[in-house]
Enzyme design. Structure first.
Site, PDB file in Angstrom:
ATOM      1  N   GLU A   1       0.914   2.128   4.311  1.00 59.52           N
ATOM      2  CA  GLU A   1      -0.591   2.172   4.615  1.00 59.52           C
ATOM      3  C   GLU A   1      -1.133   3.606   4.303  1.00 59.52           C
ATOM      4  O   GLU A   1      -2.034   3.699   3.975  1.00 59.52           O
ATOM      5  CB  GLU A   1      -0.547   1.994   6.181  1.00 59.52           C
ATOM      6  CG  GLU A   1      -2.178   2.040   6.840  1.00 59.52           C
ATOM      7  CD  GLU A   1      -2.261   2.079   8.081  1.00 59.52           C
ATOM      8  OE1 GLU A   1      -3.257   2.460   8.705  1.00 59.52           O
ATOM      9  OE2 GLU A   1      -1.415   1.541   8.762  1.00 59.52           O
ATOM     10  N   ARG A   2      -0.368   4.803   4.491  1.00 55.72           N
ATOM     11  CA  ARG A   2      -0.773   6.117   4.100  1.00 55.72           C
ATOM     12  C   ARG A   2      -0.863   6.340   2.665  1.00 55.72           C
ATOM     13  O   ARG A   2      -1.821   6.762   2.100  1.00 55.72           O
ATOM     14  CB  ARG A   2       0.046   7.012   4.826  1.00 55.72           C
ATOM     15  CG  ARG A   2      -0.464   7.170   6.291  1.00 55.72           C
ATOM     16  CD  ARG A   2       0.673   7.782   7.175  1.00 55.72           C
ATOM     17  NE  ARG A   2       0.138   8.093   8.628  1.00 55.72           N
ATOM     18  CZ  ARG A   2       1.064   8.201   9.546  1.00 55.72           C
ATOM     19  NH1 ARG A   2       2.190   8.282   9.461  1.00 55.72           N
ATOM     20  NH2 ARG A   2       0.630   7.994  10.950  1.00 55.72           N
TER      21      ARG A   2
END
Length: 378
Positions: free
Chosen positions: A243-244
């Site tokens: 996600e990051r």
């Protein structure tokens, strides 16, 4: 910019397809979607038909059968036209991987093919009022009663919230077990007690539907538990690196696009009898931003390559998000300054890029959280 060795030929062929779709079906309508506050479901169905959803999910579950490189292509081509409204990446590359990785065979067959077609829109409900990035402190509870869970709580800042058809809810199934009491439960729209708040009024991401979600003693079938009870926190930690990285991927695209737009703009505007571009301050500032953009691009592509090999560590993903999003914020601010008063007008792309970029340093874990993660390895 540099030749990007991280992508294969099939990725670039897919990029051509995605770019054409975005130019045809997304870019001309995005301004209207910003005024409406959400992307219409027809756009999701068209994206599903075109193969832009669940690119990295195997074909047996209705996905594209590709890999994360194909997913990145979609993210990049949306950001190239500043199309921040379509929540396709969260749907395809955050929600779907949880189901694919931790879901039962029945859950995968029930949800993934319809998600791939755009018939079901996915969301994930982590953040709660007053808690923010602290997932350990979630107050939403799911109490097992027979063959159901009774889910109660409130979530906020939920992307795809209004459009959502299924939501992965982070909740406590054991209040006394700390992080070992956190579980993931999937709630489907229309379930009694599950309601959605109105669209939240944000300073940016105007076309991205974001809302609060409310769970008032919602009876959820126990078969909607994702993975094992009490293992939700571990699942979240395992998925957060991707996600990051997805957030970091957006940054160099916006920087590159806005740099080129600003170069064109400064060459077309005059001040003190000459092109704004010919002023030494302008050229030096643009040169500085180009160097920073190149550094951001190379670092992010390195992290993409690591992730392709399943070697992207938690702290490296945090470094990518921290560096890229901070660089993006600085760059768009300085590029807006070079537009003068016109940079404050939303009709100019730099104005939209400026407000939309601000959240990059907040969601997916704030810059301060990224620094905390990185510092643990010092």
């Amino acid at each position: 910019m540099t030749m990007r060795a991280v992508f294969r030929e099939d990725h670039e062929q897919f990029r051509d397809q995605v770019r054409r779709f975005v130019q045809r079906e997304i870019e001309p309508h995005h301004h209207e979607w910003e005024k409406a506050g959400l992307v219409p479901r027809e756009a999701w169905l068209k994206a599903g038909k075109e193969g832009l959803l669940l690119c990295a999910v195997p074909e047996e579950y209705g996905g594209g059968g590709g890999d994360f490189g194909h997913s990145i292509v979609v993210i990049e081509e949306l950001m190239r036209v500043l199309a921040t409204g379509p929540g396709f990446p969260l749907h395809s590359d955050i929600v779907a991987p949880y189901i694919l990785t931790y879901g039962s065979a029945e859950q995968k067959q029930r949800w993934l093919p319809r998600m791939a077609r755009g018939e079901l829109i996915g969301a994930i409900a982590m953040t709660e009022p007053g808690i923010g990035s602290d997932l350990k402190s979630v107050r939403t509870t799911a109490q097992r009663v027979g063959d159901h869970y009774i889910l109660s709580g409130q979530k906020t800042f939920i992307t795809n919230g209004v459009n959502s058809d299924l939501v992965i809810v982070i909740c406590k199934t054991d209040l006394s077990a700390g992080t070992r009491g956190i579980s993931l439960v999937v709630v489907e729209a229309g379930t009694p007690g599950f309601t959605k708040g109105p669209l939240l009024e944000k300073i940016g991401l105007k076309a991205q539907d974001t809302s609060e979600l409310f769970f008032d003693d919602v009876r959820v079938p126990a078969s909607n538990l994702l993975g094992e009870e009490g293992k939700g926190f571990g699942y979240l930690m395992h998925q957060l690196a991707q996600e990051r990285l997805m957030i970091a991927v957006r940054s160099p695209v916006v920087m590159e696009t806005m740099l080129e737009e600003t170069i064109t703009y400064t060459k077309s505007r005059k001040a003190f009898g000459q092109q704004v571009f010919d002023l030494q301050n302008t050229r030096f500032k643009l040169a500085e931003i180009k160097a920073k953009t190149m550094a951001c691009r190379v670092f992010v592509d390195h992290c993409i390559a690591l992730h392709f090999e399943n070697k992207l560590s938690t702290d490296m993903a945090a470094m990518a998000k921290l560096y890229a999003t901070e660089a993006q914020g600085e760059a768009v601010d300085q590029l807006l300054q070079l537009h003068g008063g016109y940079g404050f007008m939303r009709e100019y792309p730099i104005a939209r890029a400026f407000v939309d970029s601000r959240v990059q340093r907040i969601y997916g874990g704030t810059s301060e959280i990224m620094k905390e993660i990185i510092s643990r390895g010092l």
